[in-house]
Each structure stands twice: as C-alpha cells, then as structure tokens.
Design an enzyme around this catalytic site. Structure first.
Site, PDB file in Angstrom:
ATOM      1  N   ASP A 104      77.478  75.925  52.677  1.00  0.00           N
ATOM      2  CA  ASP A 104      78.315  76.096  54.018  1.00  0.00           C
ATOM      3  C   ASP A 104      79.202  77.168  54.406  1.00  0.00           C
ATOM      4  O   ASP A 104      80.280  77.056  55.058  1.00  0.00           O
ATOM      5  CB  ASP A 104      79.383  74.873  53.724  1.00  0.00           C
ATOM      6  CG  ASP A 104      78.479  73.431  53.778  1.00  0.00           C
ATOM      7  OD1 ASP A 104      77.324  73.629  54.056  1.00  0.00           O
ATOM      8  OD2 ASP A 104      79.237  72.521  53.757  1.00  0.00           O
ATOM      9  N   LYS A 139      71.048  70.809  54.645  1.00  0.00           N
ATOM     10  CA  LYS A 139      71.696  69.624  54.254  1.00  0.00           C
ATOM     11  C   LYS A 139      72.409  68.778  55.318  1.00  0.00           C
ATOM     12  O   LYS A 139      72.705  69.190  56.563  1.00  0.00           O
ATOM     13  CB  LYS A 139      72.550  69.833  53.126  1.00  0.00           C
ATOM     14  CG  LYS A 139      73.998  70.603  53.389  1.00  0.00           C
ATOM     15  CD  LYS A 139      74.844  70.640  52.550  1.00  0.00           C
ATOM     16  CE  LYS A 139      76.297  71.284  52.630  1.00  0.00           C
ATOM     17  NZ  LYS A 139      76.955  70.077  53.414  1.00  0.00           N
ATOM     18  N   CYS A 173      81.851  69.684  49.820  1.00  0.00           N
ATOM     19  CA  CYS A 173      80.504  69.823  49.838  1.00  0.00           C
ATOM     20  C   CYS A 173      79.991  70.567  48.659  1.00  0.00           C
ATOM     21  O   CYS A 173      78.963  70.283  47.845  1.00  0.00           O
ATOM     22  CB  CYS A 173      79.631  70.514  51.095  1.00  0.00           C
ATOM     23  SG  CYS A 173      80.020  69.557  52.436  1.00  0.00           S
TER      24      CYS A 173
END
Length: 260
Positions: free
Chosen positions: A52, A162, A195
């Site tokens: 991310d 994702k 995450c």
C-alpha cells in the site's frame, strides 16, 4: 528442451520428453540481528512484499490527506524500501507490490469493507471521486491507487491487487509466492497496524515465515498502534528487524565470497 514456468519453478519439455526436475538454486544464506531472536535465512527462498505505498495513503491530495489525516508518516519508508529493493533485486529476490486496486463497480466489496472511512455512507469512500483531480479512491488505474513516484519500480517486479486489509483474500498472492518457492516473506509498507499486519498474520497462518521490517514500515495511526504491532509480531507471528541489518549481512556475505 523448452522451459515451462518461472526461474524458480519450471519443467523443461520437448515433443518427446518432460523433465520434472527443478533446477536447484544456489542458497543465499544471511544472518542478522532481529527480535525476539537472531535470524538465519536463505534469500533465495524469500520475497519482499511491499504493501500500500500508494498516493491515496502517502501523497498530498490523496485520500488520507482529504480526510484530514497526517499522511507524512507513511512516506518515511520510501528511502529504506528503495535501498532494500534495489539490493534484493540484484540477488534475484522477488519484489511484490501489494496494493489496493478495486473494481470500478466495487462488486466484490462487502459493506464491512466499504464502511472504512465512510462510516455514515455520505462521504467520499472507496471508489469516490476526490475533489480537485477526480481520482477514484483506491480504484485500479487511478492516480490514488498508483505507487508513489519516489519509489523505484522495476519491470521485473510483481504487482498484486488486493481488496481487503489482508492481501491473501480473493487474490493470487498465495499462488504466486508458492510458485516462486518462497518460504520467508519480508514485509514493508503501510499501514503497519492495518494492511501490513493483516497480511502478515495470514501469511503465518498459511505457513510462511514472516519478518516485519520496522524501518521499511510505518503507520498514520497513533504511536501506540505501531508499538502494539511490533509487540504482537514478536509475540505471536514472527520477527521484527531493520532492513539495514539485513543489508549489512548481505554485503558482508558478498565481501567474504569475493575475497575467497
């Protein structure tokens, strides 16, 4: 004979023959300081998963900036990640960019996922258009879902979209890692307590060895969230280390090999 598969996992075939023997890779053994214990590992059976590091989380005018969060802590891992990824590429270690990349219709996102950052359902949530530039929040192909410009991405790197906090649900990440014959996953990125942690937990549940690289990870959450993440990784899931310790061990190994 022709090769079917990737460098780490392939057959050689012809019209008459199939050779099922995998080519043995030379191990890349390194040892370095970590917590709770000193580590020995084989980089030839490892992968770096970077989570991310996207504009919506790490850049001005991104999603976090829009909602009033301080996105600057999410930028701290940029340089450590660049240094580490460059070195690991030279050793043939797979670099995996694991990023939100949602469908425009959001048909695979449940209300529990959409609720994040849009608790009342009346603000700009996942897939909404950000003011000023109109980027769709975390939507595949949008500016917000793109990796920040300051990170060096190589053509050989692997990209996985994702759709949850964990990168293993509803994605090919597990299949890719197994096909690469990976045992140990090095984790970097943001947010460490969200995450990154969710993906690391699932990695351990799936049987991977997991190492959180503390200097290559960060969070925009309060400091106690990072402290709890580090504690829980060491206590329940794996190991915590700094990338500089790993790089020093790698460089020492190369120096010894070049002198012999």
């Amino acid at each position: 004979m022709n090769r079917l598969g990737n460098a780490a996992n392939h057959w050689t075939v012809s019209k008459e023959y199939v050779d099922l023997r995998r080519t043995a890779r030379d191990p890349i053994h390194v040892e370095f300081a970590a917590e709770p214990q000193w580590l020995f590992l084989d980089l030839s059976r490892s992968a770096l998963v970077i989570v991310d590091m996207q504009n919506d989380f790490c850049s001005p005018s991104g999603w976090l900036d829009y909602i009033g969060a301080d996105y600057t802590p999410a930028r701290r891992p940029i340089e450590p990640i660049n240094r580490l990824a460059k070195a690991l590429r030279e050793d043939g270690v797979p670099i995996v960019w694991l990023n939100w990349g949602n469908r425009p219709d959001r048909m695979n996102l449940s209300p529990s996922v959409l609720h994040v950052y849009d608790a009342a359902g009346d603000d700009i949530g996942i897939g909404g258009s950000l003011p000023g530039h109109g980027s769709k929040v975390l939507e595949k192909g949008s500016w917000g879902a793109a990796i920040v410009d300051e990170l060096a991405v190589a053509p050989t790197d692997i990209h996985v979209d994702k759709y949850r906090m964990s990168g293993f649900w509803d994605t090919p990440l597990d299949s890719i890692l197994r096909n690469l014959r990976v045992d140990t996953v090095l984790f970097a990125g943001v947010n460490a307590d969200q995450c990154v942690m969710a993906t690391l937990q699932d990695a351990v549940c799936l049987g991977y060895d997991s190492i959180l690289l503390q200097d290559c990870s960060a969070t925009t959450s309060p400091a106690y969230c990072m402290e709890a993440t580090i504690y829980n990784v060491k206590q329940c899931y794996g190991f915590v280390a700094d990338s500089e310790a790993l790089l020093s061990a790698r460089d020492a190994r190369k120096s010894i090999r070049s002198s012999t």
